[in-house]
Design an enzyme around this catalytic site. Structure first.
Site, short mmCIF file in Angstrom:
data_model
loop_
_atom_site.label_atom_id
_atom_site.label_comp_id
_atom_site.label_asym_id
_atom_site.label_seq_id
_atom_site.Cartn_x
_atom_site.Cartn_y
_atom_site.Cartn_z
N LYS A 97 0.78 -1.18 -0.16
CA LYS A 97 0.02 0.06 0.15
C LYS A 97 0.76 1.17 0.07
O LYS A 97 1.55 1.69 1.04
CB LYS A 97 -0.78 -0.07 1.31
CG LYS A 97 -1.94 1.01 1.22
CD LYS A 97 -1.39 2.24 2.01
CE LYS A 97 -2.37 3.34 1.91
NZ LYS A 97 -2.02 4.57 1.12
N GLU A 115 9.10 1.37 11.20
CA GLU A 115 10.30 2.45 10.85
C GLU A 115 9.69 3.82 10.80
O GLU A 115 8.85 4.35 9.95
CB GLU A 115 10.64 2.25 9.47
CG GLU A 115 11.57 1.05 9.33
CD GLU A 115 12.59 1.01 9.80
OE1 GLU A 115 13.17 1.98 10.54
OE2 GLU A 115 13.62 -0.14 9.63
N CYS A 159 13.05 10.83 7.24
CA CYS A 159 13.15 10.43 8.78
C CYS A 159 14.38 10.59 9.46
O CYS A 159 14.34 10.84 10.65
CB CYS A 159 12.51 8.90 8.61
SG CYS A 159 13.36 7.90 7.77
N GLU A 218 9.40 16.27 14.75
CA GLU A 218 9.87 16.43 13.27
C GLU A 218 9.13 17.30 12.51
O GLU A 218 7.73 17.77 12.55
CB GLU A 218 9.30 15.05 12.81
CG GLU A 218 10.25 13.95 12.96
CD GLU A 218 9.91 12.82 11.73
OE1 GLU A 218 8.67 12.55 11.83
OE2 GLU A 218 10.55 12.13 10.96
P1 NAD Z 1 1.83 8.64 7.41
O1 NAD Z 1 2.14 7.86 8.62
O2 NAD Z 1 0.80 9.72 7.31
O3 NAD Z 1 1.87 7.64 6.06
C1 NAD Z 1 2.45 6.45 5.77
C2 NAD Z 1 1.52 5.47 5.24
O4 NAD Z 1 0.61 5.08 6.11
C3 NAD Z 1 0.81 5.90 3.85
O5 NAD Z 1 0.92 5.05 2.97
C4 NAD Z 1 -0.36 6.10 4.44
O6 NAD Z 1 -1.23 6.27 3.48
C5 NAD Z 1 -0.65 5.09 5.55
N1 NAD Z 1 -1.48 5.27 6.56
C6 NAD Z 1 -2.23 6.60 6.93
N2 NAD Z 1 -3.27 6.35 7.75
C7 NAD Z 1 -3.11 4.89 7.75
C8 NAD Z 1 -4.35 4.21 8.85
N3 NAD Z 1 -5.23 4.96 9.79
N4 NAD Z 1 -3.75 2.69 8.69
C9 NAD Z 1 -3.08 2.33 7.83
N5 NAD Z 1 -2.20 2.94 7.07
C10 NAD Z 1 -2.22 4.48 7.15
O7 NAD Z 1 3.38 9.28 7.14
P2 NAD Z 1 3.69 10.16 5.82
O8 NAD Z 1 3.05 11.54 5.83
O9 NAD Z 1 3.42 9.18 4.70
O10 NAD Z 1 5.28 10.06 6.09
C11 NAD Z 1 5.93 10.99 6.98
C12 NAD Z 1 6.51 10.18 8.03
O11 NAD Z 1 6.97 8.96 7.90
C13 NAD Z 1 7.23 11.06 9.27
O12 NAD Z 1 6.98 11.01 10.41
C14 NAD Z 1 8.63 10.41 8.91
O13 NAD Z 1 9.48 10.49 9.78
C15 NAD Z 1 8.11 8.87 8.68
N6 NAD Z 1 9.35 8.15 7.81
C16 NAD Z 1 9.80 7.18 8.53
C17 NAD Z 1 10.89 6.62 7.90
C18 NAD Z 1 11.84 5.55 8.54
O14 NAD Z 1 12.45 4.72 7.85
N7 NAD Z 1 12.00 5.67 9.82
C19 NAD Z 1 11.10 6.69 6.46
C20 NAD Z 1 10.19 7.70 5.72
C21 NAD Z 1 9.19 8.27 6.62
#
Ligand code: NAD
Length: 477
Positions: free
Chosen positions: A171, A246, A280, A379
């Site tokens: 997804k 992550e 991240c 962040e």
């Molecule tokens: P997000 O958590 O909003 O979304 C991540 C994914 O989760 C997307 O595919 C989103 O559609 C999905 N999602 C959203 N709500 C959901 C739910 N209720 N149930 C299941 N899935 C759901 O994050 P984002 O805005 O896409 O990315 C930014 C964040 O991700 C930042 O906090 C960043 O630090 C983190 N990040 C971490 C890493 C790592 O490796 N540690 C890498 C990239 C991003």
């Protein structure tokens, strides 16, 4: 019009609805993805299960490796095309988009060669027994991917899972699907059996949630925000499904008086500017020993003034942020620091060629940020660097560890003893000494402690996370 990819075929969603794909450089829609729901997730899980129990089960680890190697070569052939797709979808400068496509090549290559090296043990036990351990795949794995590095995170997550013998339901973020849909097509072209890689697009609270709850998913790998990480964990807990998380970070760059500042400066700059700070593992806090604080900020300020954000195709230091809400988030932090009187040392420029409707943010260096300020704790996920001074090693450690995160840290010092002491004392999944990020590091296990998550991706260790250990005890008299 981009469709889901299930059982090696493009598929409309059950809802028949679509979501627009917005170009972050001008805020205009230029394509669409499917707005899928639980029925589409179910179709993908069923396709994956049939593959797992059918053609996938008949492949040896070496054969899976060969398929991954073919996919690596295919992605290399299409690297420019994939980079262009992701560049428009995510607003990445050309160099970054190309680097991401090449990282995907490298992830598949690395895991292609690793899957047949998952050896178990034999364990000395009672007389008349032989005991073995096997690393077995979980089965059908779910992968929830964010928008900041779609290709890279797909590579490390799906590459590792496939190599270990799993099949995948992916997804992607609703903001960044297009490159991954194309990679799935390329996988089908090189011979991945139908159902091995399935992609279902749509909103997180619809598709992501359905994936986390689906009883046919045997392991979930999630990369994204701590808030959604908690939701995934809760959903998975209902049926005791293992999860790798992550999550975010607030990476400290810790610079001691004796550091090689010439060497450190480009790393410090890049660690907050790369991908417009939407990383991240960004080095978003700068902790500098008191004596070096003013001279370092002066030099860094000059460098910040020279930074330029602009249209991705101009390949400047930064492109636009991913979406309007992200731009508002960054602006919110800037408003707050002005309200609280935090001094801005310098800001970069937004190039005049940038469309006013694009989601641009000027890189900003802020000084004297109090350790408990939101800018030092949360962040931003944008190009804002929070600097503060420290007096000694103990204070540096306290500040470095003083957030809820623990993903990546950088330490800059020539003192060998201090290098190792700091590496031990800083709570983070990765500590870089006199560098930061180590050029991506496909081979280097990556992940966090505390609210940065748990489990490791990248490197060989990730393969272990995509398996479960079986102990076989044979009594042979
Ligand atoms: P997000 O958590 O909003 O979304 C991540 C994914 O989760 C997307 O595919 C989103 O559609 C999905 N999602 C959203 N709500 C959901 C739910 N209720 N149930 C299941 N899935 C759901 O994050 P984002 O805005 O896409 O990315 C930014 C964040 O991700 C930042 O906090 C960043 O630090 C983190 N990040 C971490 C890493 C790592 O490796 N540690 C890498 C990239 C991003």
């Amino acid at each position: 019009m981009a469709l889901n990819f299930i059982h090696n075929r493009p598929r409309r969603s059950a809802s028949g609805q679509t979501l627009p794909v917005i170009d972050p450089a001008d805020g205009q829609p230029y394509d669409s993805i499917e707005r899928s729901n639980a029925a589409d997730v179910d179709a993908a899980v069923q396709a994956a299960r049939r593959c797992l129990e059918g053609p996938w089960a008949r492949l040896t680890a070496a054969e899976r490796g060969r398929l991954l190697m073919k996919l690596s070569a295919k992605v290399a052939e299409h690297a420019d095309e994939l980079a262009a797709v992701e560049q428009r979808d995510c607003g990445k400068p050309t160099k970054q988009a190309k680097a991401d496509a090449l990282a995907l090549v490298r992830y598949f290559e690395f895991y292609a060669g690793a899957g047949d090296k998952l050896h178990g043990h034999t364990i000395p036990y009672l007389d008349g027994y032989s005991v073995l351990t096997w690393h077995e795949p979980h089965g059908v794995t779910g992968h929830v991917i964010p928008w900041n590095y779609p290709m890279q995170i797909f590579g490390r997550s799906v590459g590792g899972a496939l190599a270990a013998g799993n099949v995948c339901v992916v997804k992607p973020s609703e903001d960044a699907c297009l490159s991954l849909l194309r990679v799935a097509e390329l996988a089908a072209e090189v011979g991945f059996p139908a159902g091995a890689i399935n992609i279902v697009t749509g909103y997180g609270h619809e598709v992501g949630d359905a994936l986390a709850r689906h009883p046919g998913i045997d392991h979930i790998s999630f990369t994204g925000s701590p808030r959604v990480g908690t939701l995934i964990q809760q959903a998975a807990a209902e049926r005791h499904c293992p999860v790798t998380l992550e999550l975010g970070g607030k990476g400290p760059q810790i610079v001691f008086d004796d550091a090689d500042v010439d060497a450190a400066l480009p790393f410090i700059l890049n660690a907050i500017v790369q991908n417009s700070g939407q990383t991240c593992s960004a080095g978003s806090r700068l902790l500098v020993q008191r004596q070096l604080y003013e001279p370092l900020l002066q030099r860094l300020g000059e460098a910040f003034k020279g930074l330029r954000a602009g249209p991705p195709g101009m390949d400047l230091d930064l492109g636009p942020l991913i979406r309007e809400t992200q731009q508002q988030r960054v602006r919110g932090f800037l408003d707050e620091l002005k309200r609280d009187g935090l001094p801005i040392v310098a800001q970069g420029q937004i190039d005049p060629a940038a469309d006013a409707k694009g989601y641009y943010a000027a890189p900003t260096l802020v000084r004297d940020v109090p350790p408990q300020h939101r800018l030092a704790q949360e962040e931003v996920f944008g190009p804002v660097l929070a600097a503060m001074a420290f007096d000694d090693e103990d204070e540096a450690v306290r500040l470095a560890n003083g957030t809820s995160f623990g993903l990546v840290a950088g330490v800059w010092t020539r003192d060998g003893g201090r290098q190792l002491r700091m590496a031990r004392r800083v709570k983070a999944g990765q500590v870089f000494i006199n560098n930061y990020g180590a050029g991506g590091g496909v081979e280097l296990p990556f992940g966090g402690v505390k609210s940065s998550g748990y489990g490791r991706e990248k490197g060989f260790e990730a393969l272990l996370g995509f398996t479960t250990l079986k102990t076989v005890a044979i009594r042979h008299g």
